[in-house]
Scaffold this active site. Structure first.
Site, PDB file in Angstrom:
ATOM      1  CG  LEU A 198      -2.057   0.817   0.959  1.00 14.75           C
ATOM      2  CD1 LEU A 198      -3.533   0.659   0.026  1.00 14.75           C
ATOM      3  CD2 LEU A 198      -2.448   2.146   2.501  1.00 14.75           C
ATOM      4  CD1 TRP A 199       2.494   4.559  -3.885  1.00 16.84           C
ATOM      5  CD2 TRP A 199       1.972   2.396  -4.172  1.00 16.84           C
ATOM      6  NE1 TRP A 199       3.836   4.078  -4.855  1.00 16.84           N
ATOM      7  CE2 TRP A 199       3.425   2.814  -5.323  1.00 16.84           C
ATOM      8  CE3 TRP A 199       1.776   1.729  -4.568  1.00 16.84           C
ATOM      9  CZ2 TRP A 199       4.263   1.454  -5.618  1.00 16.84           C
ATOM     10  CZ3 TRP A 199       2.361   0.012  -4.325  1.00 16.84           C
ATOM     11  CH2 TRP A 199       3.251   0.689  -5.477  1.00 16.84           C
ATOM     12  CB  VAL A 236       3.064   0.258   4.645  1.00 13.84           C
ATOM     13  CG1 VAL A 236       2.993   1.847   4.786  1.00 13.84           C
ATOM     14  CG2 VAL A 236       2.456  -0.483   4.956  1.00 13.84           C
ATOM     15  CE  LYS A 237       6.294   4.661  -3.013  1.00 16.29           C
ATOM     16  NZ  LYS A 237       6.059   5.594  -5.118  1.00 16.29           N
ATOM     17  CD  GLN A 238       4.299   7.673   4.773  1.00 13.53           C
ATOM     18  OE1 GLN A 238       3.847   8.678   3.155  1.00 13.53           O
ATOM     19  NE2 GLN A 238       2.752   7.194   5.059  1.00 13.53           N
TER      20      GLN A 238
END
Length: 350
Positions: A198-199, A236-238
């Site tokens: 998830l972005w 998780v892409k953050q």
């Protein structure tokens, strides 16, 4: 190997010698060669999800380390093809996108349904595919910002992808619908054995106040991460935290004084540590984005981001424009420099 200390320059000691006094690394589920059997195995994921995540970990220059280096090239939709690829028209051709990921030693290539399906039979068995299933597009006029499904989980599965990715704009008026759509998509992806990424981006003009952009605040991005893992994102892409105190500055939501007094500090590694903590203390991996290309300083910025991510307890980097908006050989060198941070055993978790 890249001379990381030289690239960090005056920040070498500041970044490499720092030890977190906020949240101890002993509290984290850290990346490692045994991450799938040590961490993912405790979850309710199917064996095929475990196999596909291990496939990601076993690919490229970082194979066997538990860290990830992913090339994302979905900007042709969200930033326009011209804005993305005019600096290097080579990458209008999806074949060259996948070549860059392979030659750059990446664990995976992330892109759109169209890009990856157009070369799937040639490359799906050579490097793991991560299909981004939703996008914002800015051809609609006037522009508006929403994430809409462009592809199905089944289409990603049929082309041989090992993972699907999606964006939720947390903080926007469309958040609740996006959460519902992507939660359902991630459930289906796990049924089919695919990894979910998830972005977890923030999007609200009110998050900019008094000249400070709180879209990269540790407290707000931390909560976005927490919501991402809540809908079963495996990774998780953050954006890497650049500031803090978003809740208090904007005066909304709920927080606690200890977040700022004990669980974070002004040090960038401590800010990322808080982002990792909100990924269920690392039970979902945190990968930081590489950001836009700024030219001559890209190599320094990419390595700096990687050092902060690794020392904060993160799982790696997903860097695109810094790599593909330059000649391929230079893009390969930049990706390799990022990977060298994770290969350097002297750079430890703070």
């Amino acid at each position: 190997m890249t001379d990381i200390s030289k690239l960090l320059g005056e920040e070498t000691q500041y970044l490499l010698d720092h030890q977190c006094q906020t949240l101890s690394k002993d509290m984290l589920s850290l990346p490692g060669s045994d991450y799938v059997s040590r961490v993912l195995m405790q979850k309710d994921r199917k064996p095929t999800v475990m196999r596909n995540l291990q496939t990601l970990f076993n690919t490229g220059r970082l194979a066997g380390t538990g860290y990830l280096s992913i090339l994302p090239v979905d900007q042709g939709v969200e930033h326009s093809g011209g804005a993305s690829f005019a600096p290097n028209p080579l990458y209008f051709d999806p074949d060259n996108i996948v070549k860059l990921a392979i030659e750059g030693g990446c664990n995976a290539v992330a892109s759109t349904l169209g890009v990856l399906s157009s070369v799937a039979r040639k490359y799906a068995h050579q490097i793991p595919f991560l299909v981004k299933i939703n996008h914002n597009e800015i051809l609609s006029y006037p522009n508006f910002y929403d994430q809409t499904l462009f592809a199905s989980v089944e289409q990603a599965f049929d082309m041989g992808a090992v993972a699907v990715g999606a964006t939720v704009y947390y903080g926007s008026e469309h958040t609740r619908r996006q959460v519902q759509e992507i939660s359902e998509a991630f459930e289906r992806a796990h049924e089919l054995g695919m990894v979910t990424v998830l972005w977890a981006y923030l999007r609200n003009p009110a998050f900019k106040k008094d000249g400070v952009d709180y879209h990269t605040a540790a407290d707000l991005t931390g909560q976005a991460n927490h919501l991402a893992v809540t809908i079963n994102a495996d990774i998780v892409k953050q954006k890497q935290a650049q500031t803090n105190g978003g809740y208090n500055a904007i005066q909304f939501g709920k927080t606690h004084p200890k977040v700022y007094e004990e669980l974070t500090s002004e040090h960038p590694i401590d800010l990322v540590r808080y982002q990792v903590a909100n990924c269920y203390m690392g039970r979902a991996g945190l990968i930081n984005s590489g950001g836009a290309s700024s030219g001559a300083d890209d190599l320094h910025q990419a390595v700096r981001t990687a050092v902060i991510n690794k020392r904060g307890g993160g799982m790696g980097m997903i860097s695109g424009r810094k790599a593909f908006q330059r000649p391929m050989a230079e893009g390969v060198d930049l990706l390799n420099a990022i990977q060298d941070v994770y290969l350097d055993k002297q750079i430890t978790v703070a």
